[in-house]
Scaffold this motif. Structure first.
Motif, PDB file in Angstrom:
ATOM      1  N   THR A   1      -8.313  -3.975  -4.959  1.00  0.00           N
ATOM      2  CA  THR A   1      -7.171  -2.633  -4.947  1.00  0.00           C
ATOM      3  C   THR A   1      -8.541  -1.775  -4.614  1.00  0.00           C
ATOM      4  O   THR A   1      -8.959  -0.294  -5.391  1.00  0.00           O
ATOM      5  CB  THR A   1      -6.450  -2.434  -5.376  1.00  0.00           C
ATOM      6  OG1 THR A   1      -5.868  -3.107  -6.388  1.00  0.00           O
ATOM      7  CG2 THR A   1      -5.799  -0.483  -4.882  1.00  0.00           C
TER       8      THR A   1
ATOM      9  N   ALA B   1       0.587  -0.784   0.283  1.00  0.00           N
ATOM     10  CA  ALA B   1       0.035   0.248  -0.096  1.00  0.00           C
ATOM     11  C   ALA B   1       0.489   1.134  -0.093  1.00  0.00           C
ATOM     12  O   ALA B   1       2.281   1.170   0.179  1.00  0.00           O
ATOM     13  CB  ALA B   1      -0.867  -0.091   1.028  1.00  0.00           C
TER      14      ALA B   1
ATOM     15  N   HIS C   1      -4.793   0.862  -1.448  1.00  0.00           N
ATOM     16  CA  HIS C   1      -4.342  -0.252  -0.712  1.00  0.00           C
ATOM     17  C   HIS C   1      -3.970  -1.389  -2.264  1.00  0.00           C
ATOM     18  O   HIS C   1      -5.295  -2.180  -2.226  1.00  0.00           O
ATOM     19  CB  HIS C   1      -5.210  -0.694  -0.093  1.00  0.00           C
ATOM     20  CG  HIS C   1      -4.595  -1.770   1.237  1.00  0.00           C
ATOM     21  ND1 HIS C   1      -4.593  -3.068   0.500  1.00  0.00           N
ATOM     22  CD2 HIS C   1      -4.343  -1.465   2.549  1.00  0.00           C
ATOM     23  CE1 HIS C   1      -4.283  -3.628   2.239  1.00  0.00           C
ATOM     24  NE2 HIS C   1      -4.409  -2.590   3.082  1.00  0.00           N
ATOM     25  N   ILE C   2      -3.790  -2.166  -2.059  1.00  0.00           N
ATOM     26  CA  ILE C   2      -3.147  -3.589  -3.398  1.00  0.00           C
ATOM     27  C   ILE C   2      -3.582  -4.513  -2.777  1.00  0.00           C
ATOM     28  O   ILE C   2      -2.909  -5.105  -2.509  1.00  0.00           O
ATOM     29  CB  ILE C   2      -2.132  -2.737  -3.691  1.00  0.00           C
ATOM     30  CG1 ILE C   2      -1.593  -2.567  -4.528  1.00  0.00           C
ATOM     31  CG2 ILE C   2      -1.753  -4.693  -5.358  1.00  0.00           C
ATOM     32  CD1 ILE C   2       0.180  -2.066  -5.477  1.00  0.00           C
TER      33      ILE C   2
END
Length: 659
Positions: A626, A566, A580-581
């Motif tokens: 995400t 992130a 935020h992956i």
């Protein structure tokens, strides 16, 4: 914000330091493992200034702080790490943790092996095709070599499971693999040729064939994990390197051979017998139930619990579960096809078409499940109906899986017998799902009303823009051009009279572009309540199709993470954007993520921030959804998604932020 005071408040409200077993943090939240969750005061925490939300999930007590989480974390751990001191968890807590831990252990251990399962399964399916076509002889060297490629993963499964289970339990994976290898060692397996029992120090040992076994390793490595931690506590660090593995092998291998192995085999056999008894008692009803509900098990991650049963059934000659479950998968494919045929929306047509093609070729239906079915929930009815009908038919036809493969696609058809009956069942499910969508539509009345409302709102906005002299360009272009006129003093009439006020409003509009290439979904569809509830701020989410995250604005990198999953940036206009992956990917501890910038770096729109390996992350069992949120949303008058669904390209306009 006083980070020290907030840290002290949090520690007090979670039950004090003695109640904290461990603590980590991700991009937005503190993740506590508490000895007793009942001692924590969640309500008071949520009402504490500086705390956005409290979430209890996956055995963790999560306190969402936002961008300041790293500073708060530093103050909490300033006095040292937590070692689990404190009271033990209550029995009620243990029951919840055990159930969660069991499914988490099964899923986390089997997920990394699924790709090689699929590859080896295709090799075995290829051999069946080649043999039946008469193109290869069973006694040839070519057949033997290809058979070795297809059989190795299944025959030596105890060894590979030892590695993956140990990684989930955070113990030495090579010692765990050695325990599994001992069950396959030639001297041990040779004992089975001499009889069904042997002796160890005078104690009788039941001999079994552990090739392709699953349950014994889950039990053995779980016990080994406890043993390893105990040995490390009682041994000096200078001797742990050789002493811990020595005592672990000396204790665990005989224990597994004498007790754990036979018990695990019997447990697996008993569970398989119960499930198979229910299926054999009435395969049609079993097919209706499995076909109608399997996709829901997939969504919850509970389907992994059936893999050991399927493996056991295969070793006994064939499995009935997988073909019945395949009808639910096929029904979701049919829904993707139906939406492709029905919709006139170009973005949705592209999504549904590509998702259907991908599902047919690979057997992966998550894009359809998350991108279409959960978005248009009317299709859930079609999923259940088509899957149940086809499942009942598949049960009536008596189809069996004869070669392990957990994916339904065109390449795995030979793994089923009779293959023709299997194809009939699958086509029934696909046709049923597609016909339901074509005949009855995919949007609910609520969806239709929202869409109509948005259309009316858009028309009104366009009308207002046109009245301000912006022609037939889109609203955002009109506003920007109007603003340029005001700044240059070229506006006339009413616009000149209000130039200062309008200029102040419009000048603060910021356009946030897409940091990813992929499929946009509404934020409320994200499977994380912290983001879906907009506690972190307003925005959207993207399911990426390429493992590269770029900057959505010109600005500065404001927050980075050691785990690189992130990152937050602040635009030149003061908009704070968190990306935020994936969901819960902090648990990967930076694996498969490569951060290209550092905190404080000046960045330009489109500049690469993070690269990530999508396949590896998915193989670890994590979703890549995400969220892209404006964390200081409360400072702006309006945050509007310019694209709330459909495909999006990198740097395409995504959000409008106005003060």
């Amino acid at each position: 914000m006083d980070h020290l005071k907030l840290a002290q408040n949090i520690v007090d409200r979670v039950g004090g330091r003695e109640n904290i077993q461990s603590l980590t943090h991700c991009a937005t939240r503190l993740r506590f493992v508490l000895n007793d969750n009942r001692k924590a005061d969640a309500d008071t925490l949520e009402n504490t200034a500086g705390i956005l939300k409290v979430v209890e999930s996956g055995g963790q007590f999560q306190v969402v702080v936002g961008n300041d989480v790293s500073e708060v974390y530093k103050h909490i751990v300033a006095e040292g790490e937590f070692d689990g001191a404190g009271s033990g968890a209550s029995s009620e807590k243990e029951k919840k943790s055990i159930r969660s831990a069991i499914f988490g252990l099964i899923s986390g251990s089997l997920t990394p092996l699924i790709p090689v399962f699929a590859g080896a399964g295709l090799v075995k399916a290829l051999l069946i095709v080649l043999e039946r076509a008469g193109w290869i002889a069973v006694d040839s060297g070519t057949y033997a070599i290809l058979a070795a490629a297809g059989n190795s993963i299944f025959y030596f499964l105890p060894i590979l499971l030892g590695i993956t289970i140990a990684k989930v339990l955070n113990v030495n994976s090579y010692v765990a693999a050695a325990i599994g290898a001992a069950l396959m060692e030639p001297n041990f397996t040779a004992l089975t040729a001499a009889g069904t029992t042997t002796h160890f120090l005078g104690i009788p040992v039941s001999l079994m064939n552990y090739a392709s076994s699953v349950f014994p390793m889950f039990i053995a490595v779980s016990i080994y994990a406890v043993l390893e931690k105990f040995l490390k506590k009682i041994m000096h660090k200078n001797v742990q390197l050789f002493a811990v593995p020595f005592f672990s092998l000396v204790i665990m291998v005989p224990l597994t051979a004498m007790l754990i192995g036979p018990f695990g085999q019997y447990v697996g056999q008993w569970i398989g017998d119960i499930v198979n008894f229910l299926i054999n008692s009435n395969s049609v009803i079993a097919g209706i139930i499995l076909g109608g509900t399997w996709s829901f098990l997939v969504l919850l991650g509970l389907h992994w619990a059936t893999v050991p049963i399927i493996m056991g059934n295969l070793s006994a000659g064939g499995d009935l579960i997988a073909p019945l479950a395949a009808t639910s998968v096929a029904a979701s494919m049919g829904i993707g096809l139906g939406v492709f045929l029905k919709t006139k929306d170009k973005d949705l047509k592209a999504l549904s078409g590509s998702s259907f093609l991908s599902a047919i070729l690979s057997g992966v239906t998550e894009p359809i499940l998350y991108g279409i079915i959960l978005r248009y929930r009317k299709t859930l009815i079609y999923l259940v109906a088509a899957g149940a009908i086809a499942g009942g038919l598949m049960g009536y036809l008596g189809v069996k899986l004869i070669v392990f493969n957990f994916f339904l696609n065109v390449f795995t058809l030979p793994a089923q017998s009779p293959m023709l009956y299997y194809i009939i069942g699958v086509l029934t499910a696909i046709a049923g799902g597609a016909l339901c969508v074509v005949l009855f539509g995919y949007e609910s009345k609520k969806n239709d009303q929202v869409a109509e409302g948005l259309k009316v709102q858009k028309d009104k906005s366009h009308q207002v823009a046109s009245e301000n002299g912006s022609g037939n360009k889109n609203e955002r272009q009109n506003e920007r051009e109007g603003n340029q006129q005001l700044i240059s003093g070229s506006g006339t009439g009413k616009m000149e009279q209000n130039a200062a006020g309008i200029d102040a409003n419009v000048a603060m509009e910021s356009l946030i572009t897409s940091p990813l290439e992929g499929t946009v979904i509404p934020l409320h569809d994200v499977e994380d309540v912290v983001f879906s509830s907009e506690s972190m701020g307003k925005g959207v989410a993207i399911i990426p199709s390429k493992g590269q995250l770029v900057s959505p604005v010109d600005g500065v990198v404001s927050v980075t993470m050691k785990s690189a999953h992130a990152i937050a940036v602040t635009s030149d206009e003061g908009v704070e954007i968190l990306m935020h992956i994936g969901i819960d990917t902090v648990r990967l501890k930076g694996k498969y993520f490569t951060q290209k910038v550092q905190q404080g770096n000046r960045i330009r729109k489109g500049e690469v921030l993070i690269e990530f390996d999508m396949d590896q992350i998915r193989n670890e069992g994590f979703k890549l959804t995400t969220p892209i949120v404006v964390t200081n949303s409360d400072q702006f008058r309006d945050i509007t998604p310019l694209l709330s669904e459909g495909t999006v390209a990198v740097t395409e306009e995504l959000l409008s932020v106005r003060s």
